[in-house]
Design a protein around this motif. Structure first.
Motif, mmCIF file in Angstrom:
data_model
loop_
_atom_site.group_PDB
_atom_site.id
_atom_site.type_symbol
_atom_site.label_atom_id
_atom_site.label_comp_id
_atom_site.label_asym_id
_atom_site.label_seq_id
_atom_site.Cartn_x
_atom_site.Cartn_y
_atom_site.Cartn_z
ATOM 1 N N UNK A 1 170.277 19.495 76.594
ATOM 2 C CA UNK A 1 169.928 18.087 76.782
ATOM 3 C C UNK A 1 170.667 17.183 75.799
ATOM 4 N N UNK A 2 170.790 17.610 74.534
ATOM 5 C CA UNK A 2 171.409 16.739 73.525
ATOM 6 C C UNK A 2 172.920 16.912 73.436
ATOM 7 N N UNK A 3 173.475 17.883 74.139
ATOM 8 C CA UNK A 3 174.933 18.061 74.167
ATOM 9 C C UNK A 3 175.568 16.802 74.755
ATOM 10 N N UNK A 4 176.439 16.111 73.994
ATOM 11 C CA UNK A 4 177.029 14.848 74.470
ATOM 12 C C UNK A 4 177.777 14.984 75.791
ATOM 13 N N UNK A 5 178.296 16.183 76.069
ATOM 14 C CA UNK A 5 179.045 16.376 77.312
ATOM 15 C C UNK A 5 178.136 16.449 78.537
ATOM 16 N N UNK A 6 176.812 16.617 78.314
ATOM 17 C CA UNK A 6 175.879 16.713 79.428
ATOM 18 C C UNK A 6 175.474 15.343 79.956
ATOM 19 N N UNK A 7 175.527 14.334 79.089
ATOM 20 C CA UNK A 7 175.193 12.954 79.458
ATOM 21 C C UNK A 7 173.758 12.828 79.976
ATOM 22 N N UNK A 8 172.835 13.520 79.310
ATOM 23 C CA UNK A 8 171.427 13.426 79.681
ATOM 24 C C UNK A 8 170.722 12.346 78.861
ATOM 25 N N UNK A 9 169.762 11.687 79.487
ATOM 26 C CA UNK A 9 168.899 10.770 78.736
ATOM 27 C C UNK A 9 168.022 11.601 77.803
ATOM 28 N N UNK A 10 167.768 11.070 76.602
ATOM 29 C CA UNK A 10 167.038 11.858 75.610
ATOM 30 C C UNK A 10 166.151 10.949 74.764
ATOM 31 N N UNK A 11 164.890 11.330 74.636
ATOM 32 C CA UNK A 11 163.948 10.644 73.751
ATOM 33 C C UNK A 11 163.758 11.515 72.514
ATOM 34 N N UNK A 12 164.141 11.000 71.356
ATOM 35 C CA UNK A 12 164.150 11.778 70.109
ATOM 36 C C UNK A 12 162.722 12.041 69.613
ATOM 37 N N UNK A 13 162.359 13.322 69.513
ATOM 38 C CA UNK A 13 161.043 13.716 68.996
ATOM 39 C C UNK A 13 161.183 14.634 67.780
ATOM 40 N N UNK A 14 162.317 14.590 67.106
ATOM 41 C CA UNK A 14 162.540 15.504 65.986
ATOM 42 C C UNK A 14 161.578 15.266 64.828
ATOM 43 N N UNK A 15 161.115 14.031 64.657
ATOM 44 C CA UNK A 15 160.159 13.762 63.576
ATOM 45 C C UNK A 15 158.863 14.551 63.748
ATOM 46 N N UNK A 16 158.513 14.836 64.991
ATOM 47 C CA UNK A 16 157.253 15.537 65.264
ATOM 48 C C UNK A 16 157.275 16.974 64.752
ATOM 49 N N UNK A 17 158.456 17.525 64.494
ATOM 50 C CA UNK A 17 158.533 18.894 63.983
ATOM 51 C C UNK A 17 157.853 19.037 62.630
ATOM 52 N N UNK A 18 157.803 17.952 61.865
ATOM 53 C CA UNK A 18 157.237 18.046 60.516
ATOM 54 C C UNK A 18 155.779 18.475 60.543
ATOM 55 N N UNK A 19 155.063 18.154 61.625
ATOM 56 C CA UNK A 19 153.661 18.559 61.746
ATOM 57 C C UNK A 19 153.522 20.069 61.626
ATOM 58 N N UNK A 20 154.483 20.810 62.169
ATOM 59 C CA UNK A 20 154.408 22.264 62.174
ATOM 60 C C UNK A 20 155.109 22.918 60.995
ATOM 61 N N UNK A 21 156.036 22.207 60.369
ATOM 62 C CA UNK A 21 156.886 22.854 59.379
ATOM 63 C C UNK A 21 156.520 22.546 57.935
ATOM 64 N N UNK A 22 155.595 21.630 57.707
ATOM 65 C CA UNK A 22 155.226 21.273 56.337
ATOM 66 C C UNK A 22 154.457 22.407 55.663
ATOM 67 N N UNK A 23 153.482 22.969 56.390
ATOM 68 C CA UNK A 23 152.633 24.006 55.794
ATOM 69 C C UNK A 23 153.142 25.389 56.156
ATOM 70 N N UNK A 24 153.548 26.150 55.169
ATOM 71 C CA UNK A 24 154.063 27.495 55.388
ATOM 72 C C UNK A 24 152.928 28.462 55.717
ATOM 73 N N UNK A 25 153.255 29.462 56.540
ATOM 74 C CA UNK A 25 152.298 30.517 56.863
ATOM 75 C C UNK A 25 151.214 30.109 57.835
#
Length: 607
Positions: free
Chosen positions: A34-58
């Motif tokens: 989806x994010x590959x520039x050659x694909x030319x897909x519309x994309x809504x950035x949700x990368x900030x939401x990853x922090x919910x899962x990655x802040x607390x280890x284990x």
């Protein structure tokens, strides 16, 4: 470029909205694609939401959202962000420095002064950013897992990805290498330990903790009702997940994604440590798995100029989901509509309602609520006590709890949405036009095959509101019933409601409708093109011991008086074509009953 405010009139169902040149990734779930520039897909950035899962280890998370809401893409995004370079399977590497997770961190670093909350957010972002590309990732899906072999195959495919690195790894002992080789070859072994073994072997080889991502963990609950499921699969999956995930020191972070909770007793008794994120308690992920109003506007701005693309149309068809206080659009349907240029049902066509129909057919109270949800725009209330229970403590023998579980499942699967919510309960309603069409389909399927049932025997009732004919049909059914099933007022209520719902195919049949100063038992509203313009309200009474007919008649007359006193007939004033209401009281005792009736005018006939 589309000018939304100046869009033309709403297109009808199936009408083309105009040619759209931008590619919308409906059906594409791989983040890299989806994010590959050659694909030319519309994309809504949700990368900030990853922090919910990655802040607390284990930590192990249980992520629950409706199907086609972006869970699979989200997991592939986490994998792309965390995976080590020597474990990559994709030739295209995403540049996360162009994504919101990095841009937000950069903006905060550039500020001269930060509030306490901003300082904490910056620390979280820096912590997460430092973990980018640091871990081996075990990612697999349990889709289609109705047999043990399919689950084993999923584990085997993950092992094969690491074959080149671990097959002859000097960091593993000879015994450990043989164990890994058996996993790769899919040889007989104690497969319940396979996930645990794989995490331990990968962790030892890389000397790094492992990230585990499991998609569609509950897919085995959604297997085809026709094909069935192999005996023991539930127990096998339970052991696999419990042994592999609970207190596993080799896991850095684990995200398990699905639609709803296991609701069978003891199904997740070993996984109550998981942090649950669902539609009722979404936390910071309220808008992650759906489109906000601004998201849809951005997508429309990326379209070529068209005649019919209108935000109001998309809102009517696909909006209405309330998550964490935010209004959300169905992302699958929005993308599909923009891709095809046609407004119609998309998301509802991706799943089967067979299991829903099966439950409704067996539960009169649920059928009653479904009719009121659809025809009267009423809500159903879900007890918060069910939502707060552990994943293994639900007892389906409790009818009230089973009903709550059904509504919770419809919420999580996307057929209902939260209307209001407090600490004690959640009110649910139909979110939008697409789902309303599916409700009509469900209720239609419940009546399918019964179109002619009762038409001949109830012809006079249908045409002239001849209640005596209705009583004759009721007597015929009662004579065929066993007295063992007629033990209380509720049993007669269920019987009568079932008869009328299926026999009066074009009528609106309501059970336990709220009106005046209470709730009537059954209401019958004819279609607006019916010969008769008379509705019927029925109040049911029951006496345990056999009584003389005059006693039954007196009680039936008291039921009519209750209808009048509590003003139940006021309910029918909302239907403009109804001019009269037949107020009917029925008193049952065994297979014997008597009825009383009084007809009242609720609206003067137009001259």
């Amino acid at each position: 470029m589309v000018h939304v405010d100046g869009a033309s009139a709403s297109p009808r169902e199936g009408e083309r909205m105009g040619k759209i040149s931008l590619k919308f990734p409906a059906g594409v779930s791989d983040f890299n694609t989806i994010v590959d520039p050659t694909s030319h897909y519309a994309f809504i950035d949700r990368t900030l939401s990853m922090t919910t899962f990655l802040v607390n280890k284990g930590t192990c998370f249980l992520l629950l959202r409706p199907r086609r809401s972006g869970k699979t893409m989200f997991l592939s995004m986490i994998e792309e962000f965390l995976v080590r370079e020597d474990c990559r399977t994709s030739s295209f590497k995403v540049d996360f420095e162009k994504m919101e997770i990095f841009l937000k961190m950069k903006r905060l670093k550039g500020e001269k002064s930060l509030s306490f909350e901003e300082e904490q957010e910056l620390l979280r972002l820096e912590n997460v950013w430092q973990r980018r590309g640091q871990y081996p990732v075990l990612s697999f899906s349990l889709k289609g897992s109705s047999r043990k072999e399919t689950v084993q195959s999923a584990i085997q495919s993950v092992a094969k990805r690491y074959k080149a690195l671990l097959y002859a790894s000097p960091r593993l002992s000879a015994t450990e290498r043989k164990k890994f080789q058996r996993l790769v070859r899919g040889e007989p072994q104690y497969w319940e330990r396979s996930l645990l073994d794989l995490t331990m072997l990968v962790q030892k080889h890389f000397d790094s903790k492992v990230v585990v991502l499991i998609d569609e963990y509950d897919a085995f609950l959604n297997f085809s009702l026709k094909s069935g499921m192999e005996e023991g699969v539930r127990e096998f999956l339970h052991s696999l997940l419990c042994l592999g995930l609970k207190d596993n020191p080799c896991i850095e972070v684990c995200v398990v994604a699905g639609v709803t909770r296991f609701v069978k007793t003891r199904s997740l008794s070993g996984l109550n440590h998981m942090v649950v994120n669902d539609l009722v308690f979404p936390g910071s992920l309220a808008c992650t798995f759906g489109f906000t109003q601004s998201d849809v506007m951005k997508l429309l701005d990326q379209c070529d100029e068209t005649k019919g693309v209108c935000i109001k149309d998309l809102e009517e068809w696909y909006n209405g989901y309330r998550v964490g206080g935010q209004q959300i659009y169905n992302p699958w349907s929005v993308m599909s509509a923009l891709k095809s240029g046609i407004l119609k049902s998309y998301w509802t066509q991706t799943g089967s309602v067979e299991s829903i129909i099966k439950v409704i057919s067996a539960r009169r109270d649920i059928l009653s609520s479904m009719t009121k949800l659809y025809f009267l725009n009423e809500y159903v209330e879900l007890s918060a006590s069910v939502l707060s229970r552990s994943l293994a403590s639900v007892c389906l023998d409790d009818m009230e709890t089973a009903c709550d579980i059904f509504w919770y499942t419809l919420l999580q699967t996307g057929y209902l949405s939260i209307v209001t919510q407090d600490k004690l309960s959640v009110q649910l309603g139909i979110p939008n036009k697409e789902v309303r069409i599916e409700f009509n389909n469900i209720l239609g399927q419940l009546k399918r095959g019964t179109e002619n049932l009762g038409k001949s025997s109830l012809k006079k009732f249908v045409e002239n509101n001849d209640v005596s004919e209705l009583m004759s049909e009721l007597k015929r059914v009662l004579d065929a019933c066993s007295c063992k099933n007629l033990t209380c007022e509720q049993s007669y209520h269920s019987l009568l409601f079932g008869i009328l719902f299926h026999a009066l195919h074009d009528w609106l049949v309501i059970s336990e409708g709220e009106s005046g100063y209470g709730f009537f038992d059954i209401g019958l509203i004819p279609p607006d093109d019916n010969i008769s313009s008379t509705a019927t309200v029925i109040e049911i009474k029951y006496v345990k011991k056999e009584q003389k007919e005059d006693k039954l008649l007196k009680t039936a007359q008291e039921a009519v008086q209750q209808i009048m006193t509590k003003n139940y007939s006021s309910f029918f004033t909302r239907f403009s074509h109804v001019r009269k209401v037949a107020q009917v009281g029925i008193c049952f005792s065994g297979k014997t009953f008597r009825h009383a009736m009084k007809v009242v005018n609720i609206r003067k006939r137009k001259l």
